[in-house]
Design a protein around this motif. Structure first.
Motif, PDB file in Angstrom:
ATOM      1  N   VAL A   5       4.219   2.020   3.019  1.00 38.00           N
ATOM      2  CA  VAL A   5       4.760   2.517   3.009  1.00 38.00           C
ATOM      3  C   VAL A   5       4.700   4.398   2.993  1.00 38.00           C
ATOM      4  CG1 VAL A   5       6.833   0.943   1.919  1.00 38.00           C
ATOM      5  CG2 VAL A   5       5.551   2.176   0.465  1.00 38.00           C
ATOM      6  N   GLY A   6       5.819   4.831   2.453  1.00 36.69           N
ATOM      7  CA  GLY A   6       5.177   6.354   2.178  1.00 36.69           C
ATOM      8  C   GLY A   6       4.892   7.177   3.483  1.00 36.69           C
ATOM      9  N   ILE A   8       0.685  -0.905   0.465  1.00 37.58           N
ATOM     10  CA  ILE A   8       0.247  -0.213   0.670  1.00 37.58           C
ATOM     11  C   ILE A   8       0.804   1.109  -0.168  1.00 37.58           C
ATOM     12  CG2 ILE A   8      -1.933   1.062   1.404  1.00 37.58           C
ATOM     13  CD1 ILE A   8      -2.183  -1.407   2.646  1.00 37.58           C
ATOM     14  N   ALA A   9       0.568   1.924  -1.197  1.00 35.87           N
ATOM     15  CA  ALA A   9       1.025   3.221  -1.278  1.00 35.87           C
ATOM     16  C   ALA A   9       1.274   4.591  -1.778  1.00 35.87           C
ATOM     17  CB  ALA A   9       3.099   3.259  -1.737  1.00 35.87           C
ATOM     18  N   THR A  10      -0.962   4.623  -0.811  1.00 38.90           N
ATOM     19  CA  THR A  10      -0.986   5.267  -1.773  1.00 38.90           C
ATOM     20  C   THR A  10      -1.176   7.189  -1.192  1.00 38.90           C
ATOM     21  OG1 THR A  10      -2.372   4.743  -0.128  1.00 38.90           O
ATOM     22  CG2 THR A  10      -2.997   3.937  -2.684  1.00 38.90           C
ATOM     23  N   GLY A  11      -0.444   6.769  -0.168  1.00 42.77           N
ATOM     24  CA  GLY A  11      -0.194   8.805  -0.550  1.00 42.77           C
ATOM     25  C   GLY A  11      -0.875   8.953   0.332  1.00 42.77           C
ATOM     26  N   VAL A  12      -1.244  10.490   0.619  1.00 42.92           N
ATOM     27  CA  VAL A  12      -2.178  11.634   1.304  1.00 42.92           C
ATOM     28  C   VAL A  12      -2.462  12.824  -0.169  1.00 42.92           C
ATOM     29  CG1 VAL A  12      -0.409  11.572   3.288  1.00 42.92           C
ATOM     30  CG2 VAL A  12      -0.245  13.206   1.734  1.00 42.92           C
ATOM     31  N   ASP A  20      12.365  11.733   1.950  1.00 41.69           N
ATOM     32  CA  ASP A  20      13.072  10.660   2.186  1.00 41.69           C
ATOM     33  C   ASP A  20      12.694   8.850   3.230  1.00 41.69           C
ATOM     34  OD1 ASP A  20      15.445  12.255   1.526  1.00 41.69           O
ATOM     35  OD2 ASP A  20      16.121  12.659   4.132  1.00 41.69           O
ATOM     36  N   ASN A  21      11.790   9.034   3.287  1.00 40.52           N
ATOM     37  CA  ASN A  21      10.932   8.238   4.215  1.00 40.52           C
ATOM     38  C   ASN A  21      10.057   7.564   3.346  1.00 40.52           C
ATOM     39  OD1 ASN A  21       9.661   7.078   6.465  1.00 40.52           O
ATOM     40  ND2 ASN A  21       7.860   8.299   5.390  1.00 40.52           N
TER      41      ASN A  21
END
Ligand code: FAD
Length: 415
Positions: A281-282, A102-106, A303-304
């Motif tokens: 992540v992210g 899952i890397a769907t961010g904001v 960076d994260n």
């Protein structure tokens, strides 16, 4: 073998895909993104793109290697069925996975009143299209700009507006800019910096409504102190909301705080048990951090996303039983009003601050943050060369106030 599905085709998703191949994953790799674009870099959107130094389509993220993946752009994941191991897509398709990332961010937190948010001249800034639209509005002749919220993005946009010689008013509910991230001491320095550069900075007030004319064009804004200001462009920069709605009903520990996961990126279910097949992540992920009392930290930084992707990819395909923890130190940078601001650790975690090097008057300094007698963060204004030294201290939970760098510390490199 097997199939890994990554949802979110941006920085974290791309770097995770590259790392998976790097680590020898040879199965099928599918990357699903709701934006119509190949992965691009967001930091330039509030900097070079707004200045007109680079068009938004020049922000494509450089690839580190070929990844032989099936890319699905312009289609959102709308649901997750963990029992069937399916991701549901907006077009009705189902994609099966063995492992899911899952890397769907904001997304940008929108202005609370949808009718006002829809006025011509009101912008948020998170995507390429947002930046292109705002750039066009700023470039369209003399403009009076209002920035709603003086966090990093709002402050960066205010800085760009002054570079473009536009009249800009910044409204911030707190007593100064950047207070949420960096605290009041640095906030006051940031406030002076903005005023010195001609920003009309209003603190301790909020914008209560945005008012349009008969044609639906933004005309003015009303503030909580009762004043009205005439504006042509408003940039709403009130923080973010995590893209987790598609996980509703999946049984994962996902909500407004993000997707809870362990230090190795494994997502927790609602009972707090780490799953074996789902990672996060992210910007969307929240993991407890050993250096920060195991608090679930929001680290919406570049960076994260990169380092978290590396760790999660390792844990997804590695057969080693000991899973690599995500122990990296949070860090970020920002450029505004001619100053390069950098940070390592978690400044908002500190309750004491000390200036260790440089000078506040010249806005070139290092500030260290402490909590319960140990050093937890450092912020530099135009003194980024010292960041590594402080990162070392923070990683060792060094005493606060921290020792000044001695002669054996690496000084500035001279070419
Ligand atoms: P995102 O980049 O948010 O990517 C998530 C992707 O998933 C998006 O493409 C989204 O549309 C997609 N998605 C969401 N929901 C779904 C769904 N259901 N189905 C399919 N796809 C979906 N950081 C710094 O450290 N320094 C800076 O100077 C800095 N400047 C910034 C300036 C701006 C204007 C912005 C917006 C951010 C900045 N950042 C900065 C933060 C940095 O860009 C983020 O930390 C980084 O983009 C996080 O990457 P990510 O892949 O986790 O999330």
């Amino acid at each position: 073998g097997g199939r890994i599905v990554i949802v979110g085709a941006s920085l974290a998703g791309l770097r995770a895909a590259e790392a998976l191949r790097e680590k020898g994953f040879r199965g099928q790799l599918t990357i699903i993104g709701d934006e119509p674009y190949e992965p691009y870099d967001r930091p330039p959107l509030s900097k070079q793109v707004l200045l007109g130094h680079a068009p938004a389509d020049h922000t494509k993220l450089p690839r580190r290697r070929a990844i032989d993946a099936e890319w699905r752009f312009g289609v959102a994941a709308t649901g997750l069925d963990r029992a069937a191991k399916h991701v549901h897509l907006a077009n009705g398709e189902q994609v099966r996975y063995d492992l899911l990332l899952i890397a769907t961010g904001v997304r940008a937190r929108p202005w609370f009143n949808p009718a006002e948010a829809a006025l011509d001249g009101v912008f948020c800034i998170r995507t390429r299209d947002d930046a292109t639209g705002l750039r066009e509005a700023l470039a369209a002749g003399p403009r009076r700009v209002l920035i709603v919220g003086a966090g990093f993005i709002g402050s960066e946009v205010a800085s760009i507006c002054r570079e473009l010689d536009l009249a800009v008013t910044v409204c911030e509910m707190a007593e100064a800019p950047l207070v949420g991230a960096l605290g009041g001491v640095i906030g006051r320095i940031a406030a002076e910096m903005q005023r010195d550069h001609g920003v009309d900075l209003r603190t301790g007030v909020s914008v209560t409504s945005l008012v349009g004319d008969a044609n639906g064009r933004l005309q003015s804004a009303i503030l909580s102190d009762g004043s009205t200001i005439e504006v042509d462009v408003a940039v709403v920069s009130l923080g973010s909301k995590r893209n987790v709605e598609w996980l509703e009903g999946s049984g994962l520990a996902a909500g407004a705080f993000g997707v809870g996961c362990d230090a190795g990126g494994r997502a927790f279910d609602i009972n707090g048990v780490a799953t074996d097949s789902i990672y996060a992540v992210g910007d969307v992920a929240r993991a407890p951090h050993a250096l920060y009392e195991y608090q679930f930290l929001a680290m919406e930084h570049w960076d994260n996303a990169v380092l978290g992707a590396e760790v999660a990819a390792h844990n997804m395909v590695s057969l080693e039983p000991d899973r690599r923890p995500h122990l990296l130190l949070p860090g970020f940078w920002s450029g505004q009003f001619g100053v390069n601001i950098k940070s390592v650790g978690v400044p908002s975690f500190g309750d004491e601050i000390v200036f260790t090097q440089g000078s506040v008057e010249s806005r070139s300094f290092v500030a260290a943050y402490g909590r319960r007698g140990r050093t937890v963060a450092a912020v530099t204004f135009d003194q980024g060369k010292w960041l590594e030294y402080y990162a070392g201290l923070i990683a060792q939970s060094a005493p606060f106030p921290p020792p000044a760098p001695g002669w054996d510390q690496p000084a500035e490199m001279t070419p």
